[in-house]
Write an enzyme that holds these catalytic residues in place. Structure first.
Site: not given
Length: 198
Positions: A111, A114
């Protein structure tokens, strides 16, 4: 016998009957005409023997010291991190049974957003360590929690208090440091006010 030897002369291999090819002197190096194939294939040792020592062909593999590199994982927490990474087995005791609000961040190693908000999350966890607990949960390794809380986007942030998800506290996707502070920082009264206005 002489006739027999003469009759076998035409059976000798052709290369043995021909003389070695001659190389024109114009093609040889300008310095020194005593040039040969054997001398051309020899590599001079004097040019590198002094710099490389007794071994002119050292091992080309380069081994870096362990202190010069490290592995970084999006969902992992280092020893100096203020954020704890937990599993779905630890979720009831760490999150639902906590005596203070817990901000849960669902993340994944693949991700990008993230990783983008990771510094801001670290700041939030350290800045409000006395009033707020921050934990991370790996999306791929904890499918039951993903299904139970309907996590569809990453990163996903949820605030839990008294064993329940706080209404209106969920955020998905990248979020700025200022927004993190407005939504999850400050006192509980501040967070309730911000959730109403947002």
């Amino acid at each position: 016998m002489e006739a027999l030897a003469a009759s076998h002369q035409h059976h000798l291999p052709l290369p043995l009957l021909q003389s070695p090819p001659q190389i024109s002197s114009s093609l040889l190096p300008s310095s020194g005409r005593n040039w040969s194939f054997a001398s051309a294939t020899k590599r001079p040792r004097s040019s590198y023997s002094s710099s490389l020592g007794s071994n002119p062909f050292p091992n080309p593999k380069l081994v870096l010291p362990s202190s010069s590199y490290s592995t970084v994982r999006c969902g992992a927490s280092s020893s100096s991190s203020a954020i704890t990474q937990i599993t779905e087995a630890e979720f009831p005791s760490v999150v639902l049974s906590s005596d203070r609000p817990v901000l849960v961040e669902f993340v994944a190693n693949w991700c990008g957003p993230c990783r983008l908000i990771s510094p801001a999350m670290e700041w939030l966890a350290k800045e409000y360590a006395d009033t707020l607990k921050v934990v991370k949960i790996d999306h791929d390794a904890n499918p039951k929690l993903i299904e139970e809380y309907k996590v569809y986007g990453l990163p996903a942030l949820m605030l839990f208090k008294d064993g329940q998800e706080v209404a209106g506290s969920r955020r998905e996707g990248a979020i700025t440091k200022a927004k993190l502070k407005d939504v999850y920082g400050g006192t509980e009264r501040d967070r309730d006010r911000d959730r109403v206005t947002n």
